[in-house]
Design a protein around this motif. Structure first.
Motif, PDB file in Angstrom:
ATOM      1  N   ALA A  66       0.838  -1.212   0.000  1.00  0.00           N
ATOM      2  CA  ALA A  66       0.000   0.000   0.000  1.00  0.00           C
ATOM      3  C   ALA A  66       0.867   1.254   0.000  1.00  0.00           C
ATOM      4  CB  ALA A  66      -0.928  -0.009   1.212  1.00  0.00           C
ATOM      5  N   GLY A  67       1.927   1.250   0.817  1.00  0.00           N
ATOM      6  CA  GLY A  67       2.825   2.410   0.870  1.00  0.00           C
ATOM      7  C   GLY A  67       3.545   2.622  -0.447  1.00  0.00           C
ATOM      8  N   ALA A  68       3.996   1.533  -1.078  1.00  0.00           N
ATOM      9  CA  ALA A  68       4.702   1.643  -2.359  1.00  0.00           C
ATOM     10  C   ALA A  68       3.758   2.152  -3.451  1.00  0.00           C
ATOM     11  CB  ALA A  68       5.292   0.292  -2.747  1.00  0.00           C
ATOM     12  N   LEU A  69       2.505   1.719  -3.412  1.00  0.00           N
ATOM     13  CA  LEU A  69       1.541   2.193  -4.422  1.00  0.00           C
ATOM     14  C   LEU A  69       1.252   3.684  -4.234  1.00  0.00           C
ATOM     15  CD1 LEU A  69      -0.988  -0.784  -4.524  1.00  0.00           C
ATOM     16  CD2 LEU A  69       0.834  -0.257  -6.155  1.00  0.00           C
ATOM     17  N   ASP A  70       1.153   4.124  -2.991  1.00  0.00           N
ATOM     18  CA  ASP A  70       0.962   5.553  -2.738  1.00  0.00           C
ATOM     19  C   ASP A  70       2.133   6.348  -3.306  1.00  0.00           C
ATOM     20  OD1 ASP A  70      -0.099   7.989  -1.362  1.00  0.00           O
ATOM     21  OD2 ASP A  70       1.731   7.736  -0.179  1.00  0.00           O
ATOM     22  N   TYR A  71       3.350   5.844  -3.075  1.00  0.00           N
ATOM     23  CA  TYR A  71       4.541   6.531  -3.581  1.00  0.00           C
ATOM     24  C   TYR A  71       4.533   6.548  -5.105  1.00  0.00           C
ATOM     25  CZ  TYR A  71       9.446   8.070  -3.350  1.00  0.00           C
ATOM     26  OH  TYR A  71      10.611   8.797  -3.440  1.00  0.00           O
ATOM     27  N   LYS A  72       4.179   5.429  -5.706  1.00  0.00           N
ATOM     28  CA  LYS A  72       4.172   5.318  -7.167  1.00  0.00           C
ATOM     29  C   LYS A  72       3.193   6.305  -7.799  1.00  0.00           C
ATOM     30  CE  LYS A  72       3.102   3.085 -11.256  1.00  0.00           C
ATOM     31  NZ  LYS A  72       2.460   3.890 -12.275  1.00  0.00           N
ATOM     32  N   LEU A  73       2.008   6.384  -7.237  1.00  0.00           N
ATOM     33  CA  LEU A  73       0.993   7.271  -7.820  1.00  0.00           C
ATOM     34  C   LEU A  73       1.370   8.741  -7.612  1.00  0.00           C
ATOM     35  CD1 LEU A  73      -2.206   5.278  -6.808  1.00  0.00           C
ATOM     36  CD2 LEU A  73      -1.142   5.418  -9.069  1.00  0.00           C
ATOM     37  N   ARG A  74       1.975   9.051  -6.473  1.00  0.00           N
ATOM     38  CA  ARG A  74       2.444  10.433  -6.269  1.00  0.00           C
ATOM     39  C   ARG A  74       3.606  10.749  -7.211  1.00  0.00           C
ATOM     40  NH1 ARG A  74       4.242  12.207  -0.982  1.00  0.00           N
ATOM     41  NH2 ARG A  74       4.852  10.083  -0.478  1.00  0.00           N
ATOM     42  N   LEU A  75       4.475   9.759  -7.428  1.00  0.00           N
ATOM     43  CA  LEU A  75       5.589   9.940  -8.367  1.00  0.00           C
ATOM     44  C   LEU A  75       5.059  10.176  -9.782  1.00  0.00           C
ATOM     45  CD1 LEU A  75       8.716   9.854  -8.555  1.00  0.00           C
ATOM     46  CD2 LEU A  75       8.501   7.419  -9.100  1.00  0.00           C
ATOM     47  N   ASP A  76       4.039   9.415 -10.166  1.00  0.00           N
ATOM     48  CA  ASP A  76       3.435   9.579 -11.500  1.00  0.00           C
ATOM     49  C   ASP A  76       2.965  11.015 -11.709  1.00  0.00           C
ATOM     50  OD1 ASP A  76       3.840   6.881 -11.762  1.00  0.00           O
ATOM     51  OD2 ASP A  76       1.724   6.321 -11.795  1.00  0.00           O
TER      52      ASP A  76
END
Length: 597
Positions: A124-134
């Motif tokens: 969940a934390g990695a997905l949050d980071y990924k979407l913010r990075l996008d």
């Protein structure tokens, strides 16, 4: 660019405004090279090195032609740094195994969560980071008012190293072929040798809820051990051999299976046991069961049966500083908060599908041989942890010394006492304040270090003399580190000139052998006895990597305000020397504390 008011808040918004990595003059590099290698050489070795260097430097000599070519390259359109070609050669050109030899790990702080809960939270934390990075919402890292390069973040998700016969490549987003972020919605979960695709983003690109991620993992963990041997073992082979094995897998019709793994956002490796202790956890994070890994994947989270967790990182596109920022984002807030921020919502059980390889007898034999070879290689690596609780940067600063200089001097003193001499020592220095900046190679041994190590064991030297020698060595260390941070270091410059000759020697008219690179100075300076790197974060307990040569001790250290944790690795034949070093390090830290007190 120091005015923080001018800084862009977008992740990659400052990249084009960052200063370029300085290209030192050839004369400055060669002068510095002799300063750096000199303390490790006898008079005869120094004379041989100086003679070869003079030939390299003569007005019509090979060094001038190679450096002129590098200057032209640095000024070319589209080139971000004179190191743009160096980095792929340095990392992707290595032909040995990357598992244990190049990949590094972090052991995360404890969370008191069970295995499935911990793994779901990390996803969940990695997905949050990924979407913010996008959306370029990850704030650029700023140090002392200066923004750092964020380019490495483009290699966090859906990045996979691909083995090649002569040089590897990287399959990743943000390229000409795949501009912009990854559009993958799945990860690969490893459990008992099974590889399972799990869709963690729904059809509209929103993350599954924490409960659904946990339910998906629970489904995967009902699986029996895999019937076929895991192709993950093949990622431990020397690179050209793995390239041949990958071609054989493709010939058997495994393109889709490889595609699923290589495009996955990241891997999650679930272990069906709890580590015996902290050292056991570190060792499994570094090498572990290779059937439960894909070492070519940029990011693999590893979660043990008791919820102990960490990360294994493929190094070609990612350095420790980038992974530290990523880790701090994942572990610095509760998973529920990160999941909520990501826009996660309930969408039903995630799609879970087994990734199956078609194998013939030759492929099975190949995998089994790779597994046995790597297990033996892991067993031939000795490791240890050394921990100093209640002693860290706060205490060292009160002693009026640079914390990094203090611990580096302690390593030098411990090594001399354990092995009887000072030896070549590497330290990684971050240079992300430059455009596409990564790291600079620092060599720790200075004349001041040699004198300090001698004075500390001179029975006639009193406290004042020892303290003065210690401070002089520490000051010299700080000066050299600042030079490296400013891009004024000789090793990578000379190494790139050597590589230019290999790539373009005929075209440049530099075809004769270069004696400089066979000199005692070049060979001795780079033949590590200690290879050191630090990763300061309250969110990790230990950091680690393998050693780099037959006599080398790898020293990965977490230096925090209140503690110093060190992970050591070395080839097993010299394990006794490493354990001797660990004992001498405990003594040295206490002795140096007392000396400054």
């Amino acid at each position: 660019m120091n005015d923080s008011a001018d800084l862009s808040a977008r992740t990659f918004g400052n990249e084009e405004r960052l200063p370029r990595v300085p290209l030192p003059t050839l004369d400055a590099t060669c002068e510095r090279f002799m300063e750096w290698c000199g303390p490790l050489l006898s008079d005869g070795e120094r004379a041989r090195t100086e003679s070869a260097l003079a030939g390299f430097l003569r007005p019509d000599g090979p060094g001038r032609k190679l450096h002129a070519a590098l200057e032209r390259y640095d000024a070319s359109e589209g080139v971000h740094s004179w190191l743009d070609t160096f980095w792929p050669y340095r990392y992707l050109g290595r032909r040995d195994r990357i598992a244990l030899n190049a990949n590094f790990f972090f052991l995360f702080k404890d969370s008191q969560e069970g295995q499935i809960e911990r793994a779901a939270g990390l996803i969940a934390g990695a997905l949050d980071y990924k979407l913010r990075l996008d959306r370029e919402e990850i704030p650029p890292v700023v140090q002392r008012g200066r923004p750092l390069s964020m380019v490495q973040n483009r290699f966090l998700f859906s990045a996979t190293r691909i083995p090649g016969a002569e040089q590897d490549t990287v399959r990743a987003p943000y390229t000409d072929e795949r501009p912009g972020p990854s559009d993958a919605r799945h990860i690969v979960v490893f459990f008992r040798g099974n590889m399972i695709r799990m869709d963690v983003l729904g059809p509209a690109g929103r993350p599954h809820s924490l409960a659904e991620l946990a339910a998906g993992l629970g489904t995967i963990m009902k699986a029996e051990a895999a019937a076929e041997p895991s192709a993950g073992h093949l990622t431990t082979k020397a690179r050209a051999e793995w390239a041949a094995s990958r071609e054989a897998l493709l010939a058997l019709g495994n393109g889709k299976a490889l595609d699923e793994i290589e495009t996955a956002l990241f891997c999650v490796c679930l272990e069906d046991f709890a580590p015996k202790n902290t050292l056991d956890a570190c060792d499994h994070l570094l090498h572990g069961d290779s059937g439960n890994r894909w070492f070519d994947k940029a990011v693999s989270f590893i979660v043990f049966g008791d919820g102990t967790a960490g990360i294994n990182v493929e190094h070609c596109g990612l350095d420790g500083t980038t992974i530290l920022s990523f880790t701090d984002a994942l572990l610095g807030a509760p998973p529920e908060k990160l999941s909520q921020r990501s826009g996660a919502k309930s969408q039903g059980l995630p799609v879970v599908e087994a990734i199956e390889f078609t194998l013939d007898d030759a492929a099975r034999r190949d995998i089994e041989e790779a597994a046995a070879s790597f297990a033996a290689y892991g067993a031939a690596t000795a490791t240890a942890t050394v921990s100093f609780g209640g002693f860290g940067t706060d205490h060292i600063k009160r002693l009026k010394m640079s914390p990094d200089a203090f611990v580096q001097m302690a390593y030098q003193l411990a090594h001399k006492r354990a092995k009887g001499h000072v030896g070549a020592t590497y330290e990684s220095i971050a240079t992300r304040q430059y455009r596409h900046g990564r790291t600079e190679a620092m060599r720790v041994v200075t004349p001041e270090v040699v004198r300090f190590a001698e004075v500390m064991d001179d029975p006639t030297a009193g406290t004042v003399l020892r303290r003065d020698a210690f401070r002089a060595a520490a000051d010299a260390h700080v000066r050299r580190a600042k030079e490296c941070q400013a891009g004024q270091a000789p090793e990578q410059h000379l190494w790139e000139l050597q590589l230019i000759q290999r790539r373009r020697g005929e075209e440049l008219g530099v075809t004769e052998p270069l004696p400089l690179f066979e000199t005692p100075g070049w060979l001795t300076m780079r033949d590590d006895y200690l290879s050191t790197s630090s990763a300061p974060s309250v969110n990790i307990q230990y950091f680690g990597f393998g050693s780099t040569s037959e006599q080398c001790i790898g020293i990965a250290y977490v230096l925090l305000p209140d503690r110093l944790n060190v992970y050591l690795s070395t080839p097993r034949p010299v394990a006794d020397a490493m354990l001797g070093f660990a004992g001498k390090l405990r003594e040295a830290v206490q002795e140096l504390r007392d000396l400054l007190a």
